[in-house]
Design a protein around this motif. Structure first.
Motif, PDB file in Angstrom:
ATOM      1  N   MET A  40       0.853  -1.184   0.000  1.00 43.81           N
ATOM      2  CA  MET A  40       0.000   0.000   0.000  1.00 43.81           C
ATOM      3  C   MET A  40       0.893   1.239   0.000  1.00 43.81           C
ATOM      4  N   TYR A  41       0.661   2.122  -0.971  1.00 39.88           N
ATOM      5  CA  TYR A  41       1.431   3.360  -1.079  1.00 39.88           C
ATOM      6  C   TYR A  41       0.517   4.551  -0.905  1.00 39.88           C
ATOM      7  N   TRP A  42       1.077   5.613  -0.338  1.00 41.43           N
ATOM      8  CA  TRP A  42       0.347   6.853  -0.134  1.00 41.43           C
ATOM      9  C   TRP A  42       1.001   7.944  -0.962  1.00 41.43           C
ATOM     10  N   LEU A  91      -3.387  12.152   0.712  1.00 41.06           N
ATOM     11  CA  LEU A  91      -4.318  12.564  -0.336  1.00 41.06           C
ATOM     12  C   LEU A  91      -4.957  11.367  -1.027  1.00 41.06           C
ATOM     13  N   ALA A  92      -4.181  10.318  -1.189  1.00 42.39           N
ATOM     14  CA  ALA A  92      -4.694   9.113  -1.860  1.00 42.39           C
ATOM     15  C   ALA A  92      -3.809   7.941  -1.479  1.00 42.39           C
ATOM     16  N   GLU A  93      -4.355   6.744  -1.641  1.00 43.15           N
ATOM     17  CA  GLU A  93      -3.588   5.531  -1.377  1.00 43.15           C
ATOM     18  C   GLU A  93      -4.048   4.449  -2.337  1.00 43.15           C
ATOM     19  N   GLU A  94      -3.142   3.548  -2.628  1.00 42.63           N
ATOM     20  CA  GLU A  94      -3.495   2.429  -3.505  1.00 42.63           C
ATOM     21  C   GLU A  94      -2.481   1.309  -3.306  1.00 42.63           C
ATOM     22  N   TYR A  95      -2.963   0.097  -3.494  1.00 48.19           N
ATOM     23  CA  TYR A  95      -2.083  -1.062  -3.401  1.00 48.19           C
ATOM     24  C   TYR A  95      -1.416  -1.243  -4.758  1.00 48.19           C
TER      25      TYR A  95
END
Length: 173
Positions: free
Chosen positions: A84-86, A99-103
């Motif tokens: 998971m990165y931000w 602001l956003a996150e996604e694997y």
């Protein structure tokens, strides 16, 4: 066929090694340093901050594109591995505003699986589609010829009936 081709190219675009995260921010946060990090716990992450002018990060592994009210990070290579990165901004008290996150997956892993499934199917689907459309065209052509024959037969029968009717009228007179 067009739909299938579009889907294959779309999937190829997803799996071309570039994964993307768009990070929208408030205009009041526009001047703050940007942050890219990998989540280590739900409240924490490790990574780095960078300026608004930065276009390439992490030795070229990340590409940053600045928008009007957002920035986009294109991940060319996951140097910290999948997870998971931000993306965010760094506040004046050194707190990350997420602001956003996604694997993000190792792109080679995703592509390795999909290419072995999709690539053999593409030629087969192309051949079957060609054969199906060609056969469909041939059937329409044959239907048209049968319609012409049926219409010709109907016209001949109508002519015979008209001739018979004319003979009957002549006989009655």
């Amino acid at each position: 066929m067009l739909l299938l081709t579009t889907v294959v190219f779309w999937l190829a675009g997803i799996c071309d090694g570039v994964q993307r995260l768009t990070c929208p921010y408030d205009l009041m946060d526009e001047g703050l340093p940007r942050v890219w990090c990998k989540e280590t716990s739900p409240q924490c992450c490790t990574g780095f901050s960078f300026s608004r002018q930065s276009q390439s990060l992490d030795a070229g592994s990340l590409k940053v594109t600045q928008g009007v009210d957002s920035f986009t990070v294109d991940v060319l290579n996951l140097t910290q591995g999948e997870g998971m990165y931000w993306c965010g901004v760094l506040s004046s008290n050194n707190t990350i505003i997420k602001l956003a996150e996604e694997y993000f997956y190792s792109s080679s892993y995703v592509w390795d699986i999909l290419r072995w499934i999709l690539m053999p199917l593409l030629p087969m689907v192309s051949i079957f589609s060609y054969c199906y459309l060609n056969r469909k065209h041939q059937n329409k052509k044959e239907e048209g010829q049968l319609m012409n024959i049926a219409m010709t037969s109907d016209l001949a029968q109508n002519n015979r009936q008209n001739e018979d009717s004319a003979e009957e009228i002549t006989e009655l007179e």
